[in-house]
Motif scaffolding. Structure first.
Motif, PDB file in Angstrom:
ATOM      1  N   SER A 197       0.841  -1.212   0.000  1.00 49.54           N
ATOM      2  CA  SER A 197       0.000   0.000   0.000  1.00 49.54           C
ATOM      3  C   SER A 197       0.868   1.251   0.000  1.00 49.54           C
ATOM      4  CB  SER A 197      -0.914  -0.009   1.222  1.00 49.54           C
ATOM      5  OG  SER A 197      -1.763  -1.140   1.214  1.00 49.54           O
ATOM      6  N   VAL A 198       1.938   1.251   0.816  1.00 50.07           N
ATOM      7  CA  VAL A 198       2.820   2.427   0.879  1.00 50.07           C
ATOM      8  C   VAL A 198       3.496   2.651  -0.466  1.00 50.07           C
ATOM      9  CG1 VAL A 198       4.893   3.364   1.972  1.00 50.07           C
ATOM     10  CG2 VAL A 198       3.169   2.222   3.367  1.00 50.07           C
ATOM     11  N   CYS A 199       4.023   1.557  -1.071  1.00 51.50           N
ATOM     12  CA  CYS A 199       4.721   1.707  -2.347  1.00 51.50           C
ATOM     13  C   CYS A 199       3.764   2.185  -3.453  1.00 51.50           C
ATOM     14  CB  CYS A 199       5.369   0.379  -2.751  1.00 51.50           C
ATOM     15  SG  CYS A 199       6.698  -0.154  -1.640  1.00 51.50           S
TER      16      CYS A 199
ATOM     17  N   HIS B  67       1.632   4.111  12.479  1.00 53.39           N
ATOM     18  CA  HIS B  67       3.025   4.353  12.859  1.00 53.39           C
ATOM     19  C   HIS B  67       3.979   3.698  11.876  1.00 53.39           C
ATOM     20  CE1 HIS B  67       2.010   5.214  17.379  1.00 53.39           C
ATOM     21  NE2 HIS B  67       1.406   6.034  16.541  1.00 53.39           N
ATOM     22  N   LEU B  68       3.713   2.445  11.512  1.00 57.06           N
ATOM     23  CA  LEU B  68       4.584   1.789  10.539  1.00 57.06           C
ATOM     24  C   LEU B  68       4.490   2.446   9.175  1.00 57.06           C
ATOM     25  CD1 LEU B  68       4.349  -2.047  11.314  1.00 57.06           C
ATOM     26  CD2 LEU B  68       6.159  -0.442  11.868  1.00 57.06           C
ATOM     27  N   THR B  69       3.279   2.881   8.814  1.00 57.06           N
ATOM     28  CA  THR B  69       3.123   3.577   7.534  1.00 57.06           C
ATOM     29  C   THR B  69       3.981   4.834   7.502  1.00 57.06           C
ATOM     30  OG1 THR B  69       0.868   2.743   7.273  1.00 57.06           O
ATOM     31  CG2 THR B  69       1.465   4.704   6.022  1.00 57.06           C
ATOM     32  N   GLU B  70       3.937   5.598   8.601  1.00 58.03           N
ATOM     33  CA  GLU B  70       4.745   6.821   8.680  1.00 58.03           C
ATOM     34  C   GLU B  70       6.229   6.494   8.626  1.00 58.03           C
ATOM     35  OE1 GLU B  70       5.369  10.656  11.645  1.00 58.03           O
ATOM     36  OE2 GLU B  70       4.186   8.938  12.281  1.00 58.03           O
ATOM     37  N   VAL B  71       6.640   5.400   9.322  1.00 57.01           N
ATOM     38  CA  VAL B  71       8.052   5.015   9.321  1.00 57.01           C
ATOM     39  C   VAL B  71       8.513   4.678   7.907  1.00 57.01           C
ATOM     40  CG1 VAL B  71       9.647   3.201  10.052  1.00 57.01           C
ATOM     41  CG2 VAL B  71       8.139   4.265  11.709  1.00 57.01           C
ATOM     42  N   PHE B  72       7.767   3.829   7.204  1.00 57.69           N
ATOM     43  CA  PHE B  72       8.180   3.410   5.872  1.00 57.69           C
ATOM     44  C   PHE B  72       8.177   4.571   4.888  1.00 57.69           C
ATOM     45  CE2 PHE B  72       6.512  -0.937   7.218  1.00 57.69           C
ATOM     46  CZ  PHE B  72       7.768  -1.366   7.581  1.00 57.69           C
TER      47      PHE B  72
ATOM     48  N   ARG C 104      14.627  11.918  10.342  1.00 51.66           N
ATOM     49  CA  ARG C 104      13.731  10.840   9.925  1.00 51.66           C
ATOM     50  C   ARG C 104      14.176   9.506  10.516  1.00 51.66           C
ATOM     51  NH1 ARG C 104      13.284  12.645   3.603  1.00 51.66           N
ATOM     52  NH2 ARG C 104      11.571  14.147   3.847  1.00 51.66           N
ATOM     53  N   LEU C 105      15.500   9.253  10.512  1.00 48.62           N
ATOM     54  CA  LEU C 105      15.988   8.014  11.103  1.00 48.62           C
ATOM     55  C   LEU C 105      15.745   7.984  12.603  1.00 48.62           C
ATOM     56  CD1 LEU C 105      19.375   7.443   9.236  1.00 48.62           C
ATOM     57  CD2 LEU C 105      17.246   6.202   8.936  1.00 48.62           C
ATOM     58  N   ALA C 106      15.975   9.111  13.272  1.00 48.53           N
ATOM     59  CA  ALA C 106      15.727   9.160  14.718  1.00 48.53           C
ATOM     60  C   ALA C 106      14.255   8.917  15.030  1.00 48.53           C
ATOM     61  CB  ALA C 106      16.186  10.508  15.272  1.00 48.53           C
ATOM     62  N   SER C 107      13.360   9.530  14.220  1.00 47.30           N
ATOM     63  CA  SER C 107      11.927   9.322  14.430  1.00 47.30           C
ATOM     64  C   SER C 107      11.538   7.865  14.170  1.00 47.30           C
ATOM     65  CB  SER C 107      11.131  10.258  13.515  1.00 47.30           C
ATOM     66  OG  SER C 107       9.746  10.025  13.653  1.00 47.30           O
ATOM     67  N   ALA C 108      12.169   7.267  13.122  1.00 49.56           N
ATOM     68  CA  ALA C 108      11.860   5.865  12.821  1.00 49.56           C
ATOM     69  C   ALA C 108      12.322   4.951  13.956  1.00 49.56           C
ATOM     70  CB  ALA C 108      12.532   5.466  11.506  1.00 49.56           C
TER      71      ALA C 108
END
Length: 559
Positions: A431-433, A464-469, A525-529
């Motif tokens: 879905s994200v891609c 949360h995972l959607t935002e991370v990816f 972005r990496l820190a937030s992930a």
């Protein structure tokens, strides 16, 4: 609120800042207090045991040294005593040899030599042990010796010898003189009862008969001397050969000298040395006790100083750990506030996207439904000659495609709940891609999903995972844009199953004309992930050409 930069903190503090499984920050002070107290207690016990062992070792060394010194002194005393006796024997042996020469010079040719020659007729062999065994042993021997005594005493010249011998030995320390022939027969003795005895088996007589003087120190409880019978005397007994002027041995002298006074003086000197040695040993023991007491005092001072140093070090470390705990708590509060703000921003963003998607779906969906319905009417009610039959079908196909796209956008943008759910990682990534394909930034860097098979589900909050990816793919796209050439460059998303884990790799594959992509730099972005991944029990690491994420797989026992 002021926060401390991550680069300014030691690595172990950064690990400590990560919340525990229940969400609470790491209690550094509590664990340090417990651990350090145990460590310092163990160190104190070890130090005490080592110091006590050193004291025991020192005391044992002192005792060993004292014992060694006592043994050496005892050996020296014994050697000195033996050397004194040996010297006494050697000196008197030399004196006896001289005395034998005096006797030989004065009396041998005139008195002893004729008597020895006449004594050769006395049959001494019959009084020896092998010949008497069959005749009754001791009694037979005594009777035979008495017979020999009478024979020797009856020889001419025997009675004339005793007077000059006693005259020569008067007022000397010589107690007894004997003369033996070369058969071992006693032809003269200042003690008449010993005349006629056979000394052929005596080692001293054998040595003298072979030409070597033999001397020993003997003690007699009773002894017959020139002046009469004496008691409890120490004597030097010597066997001295009598040498003939032309060579050879003519006979053997046996001389007894009294050394009791000299031996008493020697023993008195030895006793004085024993007393001196005992006093020295007592002083050595006293010095050892003083040294041991000094060693114990020094050890006590060392233990006290060590305890004070350990206490000072412990207090200093405790002060540092309290400051570190304060930093950890401050950073934890900042992280919690930042996480709350990120959640609020995410909810607002997703709500805005959901509202926009709903409006798009409503505004676009109604016209599309009308167009689709008209196209179907055209296909049913118009004659084939008026409109080509492919046109209504194409209109229906395109409106269906647009409607499907709007539904996917609406489904993706719809705000979800804040509670964890069991997710299909492949479906979420798909879905994200698909959604990011609408972003123009990914036009030159397409996304390829390589979904693995046999993946287990994962429990997490979908948004949360959607935002991370999405954040990681945007960061990876920006890094891929720096490769230098975009022809053939793409982002590859790979999923695979591990033992109890799900591995997700996001990598940039450069085109043939592009330089190698650099390692993705650390960013917000990496820190937030990481803040999203780590509470799930996962791990995010930088790979040479991208990012690797590991998530724990969900199992029914956890649910």
């Amino acid at each position: 609120m002021t926060t401390v930069p991550g680069g300014a903190l030691p690595r172990f503090l950064m690990r400590a800042l990560r919340p525990a499984g229940d969400g609470r920050p790491f209690q550094l002070t509590r664990y340090f207090t417990a651990t350090s107290l145990v460590a310092f207690a163990v160190l104190a016990v070890v130090l005490y045991l080592l110091e006590a062992g050193e004291q025991r070792l020192f005391a044992a060394a002192q005792r060993e040294h004292g014992g060694f010194l006592a043994t050496v002194q005892a050996q020296l005393l014994q050697e000195q005593k033996e050397a004194g006796r040996a010297n006494l024997v050697a000196v008197h042996e030399a004196g006896h040899v001289t005395l034998a020469h005096v006797f030989a010079n004065a009396l041998w040719q005139s008195h002893f030599a004729p008597l020895v020659a006449r004594a050769q007729a006395v049959p001494v062999e019959r009084c020896r042990a092998p010949a008497l065994e069959a005749q009754g042993g001791t009694q037979a021997l005594a009777g035979c010796v008495a017979g020999l005594r009478r024979l020797v005493a009856g020889l001419p010249g025997f009675t004339e010898i005793d007077a000059p011998v006693r005259s020569l030995m008067r007022r000397t320390s010589v107690f007894k003189i004997k003369v033996y022939d070369l058969r071992g027969l006693t032809v003269y003795s200042s003690e008449l009862a010993q005349v006629g005895e056979d000394k052929s088996e005596n080692r001293g007589w054998r040595a003298a008969a072979a030409g070597h003087p033999a001397t020993e120190l003997v003690h007699r409880n009773r002894f017959s001397a020139f002046e009469g019978e004496v008691e409890d005397r120490d004597l030097i007994q010597s066997y001295v050969p009598v040498e003939m002027p032309g060579g050879g041995i003519a006979g053997v002298f046996e001389i007894y000298s009294d050394v009791t006074p000299l031996l008493h003086q020697l023993e008195a000197g030895t006793a004085r040395l024993v007393d001196v040695t005992a006093r020295n040993q007592e002083r050595v023991q006293q010095a050892a006790q003083r040294n041991e007491a000094t060693m114990q005092q020094a050890s006590t001072r060392l233990l006290i100083v060590s305890a004070l140093v350990l206490a000072a070090v412990y207090l200093a470390l405790l002060y540092l750990m309290r400051n570190a705990q304060r930093i950890i708590d401050t950073e934890a509060r900042s992280r919690e506030q930042l996480a709350q703000r990120e959640q609020e921003w995410h909810r607002d963003k997703m709500a805005t996207m959901a509202a926009m998607a709903a409006n798009i779906s409503h505004e676009v969906g109604n016209p599309l439904a009308i167009i689709s319905g008209l196209a179907e009417e055209i296909a049913h009610w118009r004659a084939p000659t008026d409109v080509q039959p492919e046109v209504p079908n194409m209109i229906v196909q395109q409106t269906t495609r647009i409607a499907s796209m709007t539904r996917r956008i609406s489904d993706f943008a719809t705000a979800g709940s804040d509670t964890p759910e069991v997710l299909d990682i492949n479906q979420l990534l798909r879905s994200v891609c698909q959604f990011l394909r609408f972003d123009r930034r990914f036009g030159g860097t397409p996304i390829e999903l390589r979904a693995g098979t046999g993946l287990l589900a994962c429990e997490a909050i979908p948004d949360h995972l959607t935002e991370v990816f999405m954040g990681l793919l945007h960061a990876l796209e920006e890094n891929c844009a720096r490769c230098g050439g975009t022809a053939g460059t793409r982002i590859v998303v790979t999923t695979a199953a591990l033992e109890g884990q799900i591995r997700i790799q996001l990598a940039c594959e450069c085109g043939p004309n592009a330089v190698a992509c650099r390692v993705l730099p650390e960013s917000a972005r990496l820190a937030s992930a990481r803040r999203r991944i780590e509470p799930l029990g996962g791990q995010l690491d930088l790979a040479p050409s991208g990012i690797e994420i590991r998530l724990p797989a969900w199992s029914p026992t956890k649910g």
